[in-house]
Write a protein that holds these residues in place. Structure first.
Motif, PDB file in Angstrom:
ATOM      1  N   ARG A 293      91.056 -58.069-110.182  1.00 30.05           N
ATOM      2  CA  ARG A 293      91.401 -57.536-108.855  1.00 30.05           C
ATOM      3  C   ARG A 293      90.148 -57.014-108.169  1.00 30.05           C
ATOM      4  NH1 ARG A 293      96.506 -53.807-110.413  1.00 30.05           N
ATOM      5  NH2 ARG A 293      95.263 -53.438-112.259  1.00 30.05           N
ATOM      6  N   SER A 294      90.168 -57.042-106.865  1.00 23.54           N
ATOM      7  CA  SER A 294      89.058 -56.526-106.086  1.00 23.54           C
ATOM      8  C   SER A 294      89.239 -55.025-105.859  1.00 23.54           C
ATOM      9  CB  SER A 294      88.990 -57.231-104.736  1.00 23.54           C
ATOM     10  OG  SER A 294      88.004 -56.633-103.923  1.00 23.54           O
ATOM     11  N   PRO A 295      88.167 -54.239-105.982  1.00 21.63           N
ATOM     12  CA  PRO A 295      88.277 -52.805-105.711  1.00 21.63           C
ATOM     13  C   PRO A 295      88.390 -52.482-104.219  1.00 21.63           C
ATOM     14  CG  PRO A 295      86.039 -53.354-106.342  1.00 21.63           C
ATOM     15  CD  PRO A 295      86.853 -54.597-106.498  1.00 21.63           C
ATOM     16  N   ILE A 296      88.074 -53.454-103.372  1.00 18.28           N
ATOM     17  CA  ILE A 296      88.182 -53.289-101.921  1.00 18.28           C
ATOM     18  C   ILE A 296      89.067 -54.416-101.399  1.00 18.28           C
ATOM     19  CG2 ILE A 296      86.950 -53.242 -99.722  1.00 18.28           C
ATOM     20  CD1 ILE A 296      84.469 -52.347-101.323  1.00 18.28           C
ATOM     21  N   THR A 297      90.170 -54.073-100.747  1.00 17.28           N
ATOM     22  CA  THR A 297      91.061 -55.106-100.221  1.00 17.28           C
ATOM     23  C   THR A 297      91.369 -54.831 -98.753  1.00 17.28           C
ATOM     24  OG1 THR A 297      93.019 -53.882-100.943  1.00 17.28           O
ATOM     25  CG2 THR A 297      92.180 -55.558-102.442  1.00 17.28           C
ATOM     26  N   PHE A 298      91.562 -55.897 -98.019  1.00 19.92           N
ATOM     27  CA  PHE A 298      91.994 -55.830 -96.627  1.00 19.92           C
ATOM     28  C   PHE A 298      93.035 -56.916 -96.469  1.00 19.92           C
ATOM     29  CE2 PHE A 298      91.493 -56.686 -92.017  1.00 19.92           C
ATOM     30  CZ  PHE A 298      91.840 -55.436 -91.558  1.00 19.92           C
ATOM     31  N   ARG A 299      94.293 -56.526 -96.449  1.00 17.90           N
ATOM     32  CA  ARG A 299      95.353 -57.524 -96.422  1.00 17.90           C
ATOM     33  C   ARG A 299      96.460 -57.130 -95.466  1.00 17.90           C
ATOM     34  NH1 ARG A 299      97.142 -56.464-102.601  1.00 17.90           N
ATOM     35  NH2 ARG A 299      95.045 -55.765-102.754  1.00 17.90           N
ATOM     36  N   SER A 300      97.307 -58.093 -95.213  1.00 17.33           N
ATOM     37  CA  SER A 300      98.437 -57.888 -94.313  1.00 17.33           C
ATOM     38  C   SER A 300      99.667 -57.508 -95.118  1.00 17.33           C
ATOM     39  CB  SER A 300      98.705 -59.179 -93.546  1.00 17.33           C
ATOM     40  OG  SER A 300      99.804 -59.010 -92.687  1.00 17.33           O
ATOM     41  N   ASN A 301     100.520 -56.695 -94.509  1.00 21.67           N
ATOM     42  CA  ASN A 301     101.780 -56.312 -95.123  1.00 21.67           C
ATOM     43  C   ASN A 301     102.903 -56.917 -94.278  1.00 21.67           C
ATOM     44  OD1 ASN A 301     104.154 -55.043 -95.905  1.00 21.67           O
ATOM     45  ND2 ASN A 301     103.113 -53.138 -96.416  1.00 21.67           N
ATOM     46  N   PRO A 302     103.569 -57.958 -94.790  1.00 23.10           N
ATOM     47  CA  PRO A 302     104.608 -58.635 -93.998  1.00 23.10           C
ATOM     48  C   PRO A 302     105.747 -57.707 -93.564  1.00 23.10           C
ATOM     49  CG  PRO A 302     104.145 -59.850 -96.019  1.00 23.10           C
ATOM     50  CD  PRO A 302     103.382 -58.569 -96.088  1.00 23.10           C
ATOM     51  N   TYR A 303     106.017 -56.665 -94.349  1.00 28.39           N
ATOM     52  CA  TYR A 303     107.086 -55.728 -93.980  1.00 28.39           C
ATOM     53  C   TYR A 303     106.784 -55.079 -92.632  1.00 28.39           C
ATOM     54  CZ  TYR A 303     110.085 -51.673 -93.858  1.00 28.39           C
ATOM     55  OH  TYR A 303     110.978 -50.734 -93.465  1.00 28.39           O
ATOM     56  N   HIS A 304     105.540 -54.670 -92.421  1.00 29.32           N
ATOM     57  CA  HIS A 304     105.180 -54.027 -91.161  1.00 29.32           C
ATOM     58  C   HIS A 304     105.173 -55.025 -90.004  1.00 29.32           C
ATOM     59  CE1 HIS A 304     104.476 -50.112 -92.829  1.00 29.32           C
ATOM     60  NE2 HIS A 304     103.736 -50.638 -93.771  1.00 29.32           N
ATOM     61  N   ASP A 305     104.905 -56.299 -90.288  1.00 26.41           N
ATOM     62  CA  ASP A 305     105.001 -57.320 -89.243  1.00 26.41           C
ATOM     63  C   ASP A 305     106.440 -57.461 -88.769  1.00 26.41           C
ATOM     64  OD1 ASP A 305     102.341 -58.018 -89.089  1.00 26.41           O
ATOM     65  OD2 ASP A 305     102.504 -59.593 -90.594  1.00 26.41           O
TER      66      ASP A 305
ATOM     67  N   ARG B 284      97.916 -54.410 -91.053  1.00 28.16           N
ATOM     68  CA  ARG B 284      96.862 -54.680 -92.041  1.00 28.16           C
ATOM     69  C   ARG B 284      96.425 -53.386 -92.707  1.00 28.16           C
ATOM     70  NH1 ARG B 284      95.712 -59.691 -92.385  1.00 28.16           N
ATOM     71  NH2 ARG B 284      93.775 -59.359 -93.470  1.00 28.16           N
ATOM     72  N   HIS B 285      96.027 -53.470 -93.961  1.00 24.48           N
ATOM     73  CA  HIS B 285      95.650 -52.296 -94.744  1.00 24.48           C
ATOM     74  C   HIS B 285      94.270 -52.512 -95.349  1.00 24.48           C
ATOM     75  CE1 HIS B 285     100.007 -50.964 -95.605  1.00 24.48           C
ATOM     76  NE2 HIS B 285      99.995 -51.811 -94.600  1.00 24.48           N
ATOM     77  N   LEU B 286      93.417 -51.515 -95.233  1.00 24.04           N
ATOM     78  CA  LEU B 286      92.142 -51.488 -95.937  1.00 24.04           C
ATOM     79  C   LEU B 286      92.289 -50.455 -97.046  1.00 24.04           C
ATOM     80  CD1 LEU B 286      89.100 -52.128 -96.278  1.00 24.04           C
ATOM     81  CD2 LEU B 286      88.658 -50.236 -94.710  1.00 24.04           C
ATOM     82  N   GLN B 287      92.107 -50.898 -98.288  1.00 25.02           N
ATOM     83  CA  GLN B 287      92.238 -49.997 -99.429  1.00 25.02           C
ATOM     84  C   GLN B 287      90.998 -50.101-100.306  1.00 25.02           C
ATOM     85  OE1 GLN B 287      95.986 -51.420-101.028  1.00 25.02           O
ATOM     86  NE2 GLN B 287      97.024 -49.664-100.151  1.00 25.02           N
TER      87      GLN B 287
ATOM     88  N   LEU C 123      90.603 -44.473-100.489  1.00 19.08           N
ATOM     89  CA  LEU C 123      90.667 -44.624 -99.041  1.00 19.08           C
ATOM     90  C   LEU C 123      91.752 -45.632 -98.703  1.00 19.08           C
ATOM     91  CD1 LEU C 123      89.353 -43.984 -96.267  1.00 19.08           C
ATOM     92  CD2 LEU C 123      87.903 -45.962 -96.635  1.00 19.08           C
ATOM     93  N   ASN C 124      92.599 -45.290 -97.762  1.00 16.53           N
ATOM     94  CA  ASN C 124      93.682 -46.160 -97.340  1.00 16.53           C
ATOM     95  C   ASN C 124      93.802 -46.035 -95.830  1.00 16.53           C
ATOM     96  OD1 ASN C 124      95.882 -47.777 -97.237  1.00 16.53           O
ATOM     97  ND2 ASN C 124      97.270 -46.394 -98.284  1.00 16.53           N
ATOM     98  N   ILE C 125      93.452 -47.099 -95.113  1.00 16.71           N
ATOM     99  CA  ILE C 125      93.518 -47.085 -93.649  1.00 16.71           C
ATOM    100  C   ILE C 125      94.429 -48.218 -93.203  1.00 16.71           C
ATOM    101  CG2 ILE C 125      92.243 -47.254 -91.483  1.00 16.71           C
ATOM    102  CD1 ILE C 125      89.743 -46.422 -92.990  1.00 16.71           C
TER     103      ILE C 125
ATOM    104  N   PRO D 272     108.722 -43.781 -93.124  1.00 16.46           N
ATOM    105  CA  PRO D 272     108.584 -42.345 -93.381  1.00 16.46           C
ATOM    106  C   PRO D 272     107.599 -42.072 -94.518  1.00 16.46           C
ATOM    107  CG  PRO D 272     110.889 -42.955 -93.207  1.00 16.46           C
ATOM    108  CD  PRO D 272     110.100 -44.225 -93.218  1.00 16.46           C
ATOM    109  N   GLY D 273     106.708 -41.128 -94.290  1.00 20.83           N
ATOM    110  CA  GLY D 273     105.735 -40.764 -95.312  1.00 20.83           C
ATOM    111  C   GLY D 273     104.435 -41.547 -95.265  1.00 20.83           C
ATOM    112  N   TRP D 274     104.381 -42.586 -94.435  1.00 19.83           N
ATOM    113  CA  TRP D 274     103.149 -43.378 -94.362  1.00 19.83           C
ATOM    114  C   TRP D 274     102.114 -42.646 -93.535  1.00 19.83           C
ATOM    115  CZ3 TRP D 274     100.737 -47.049 -96.733  1.00 19.83           C
ATOM    116  CH2 TRP D 274      99.613 -47.601 -96.141  1.00 19.83           C
TER     117      TRP D 274
END
Length: 58
Positions: A31-43, A13-16, A6-8, A50-52
């Protein structure tokens, strides 16, 4: 091949969540199997990559 089931995306921010069968391996590697983090590139970019996909279930 990704082990993500699952990738939202919520803006920058991304929930994976990884596949249930891979949880033990992720935990063993520290590593955690569930992550919710920020992606500085999208900020910074403020545009769609493309493709996201906003919502993806594998």
């Amino acid at each position: 091949m990704s082990n993500t089931i699952l990738n939202i995306r919520f803006g920058s921010r991304h929930l994976q969540i990884v596949r249930f069968g891979d949880w033990l391996g992720e935990i063993r590697m520290g590593r955690s199997p569930i992550t919710f983090r920020s992606n500085p590139y999208h900020d910074r970019a403020r545009h769609e990559v493309p493709g996201w996909r906003w919502f993806e279930i594998n």
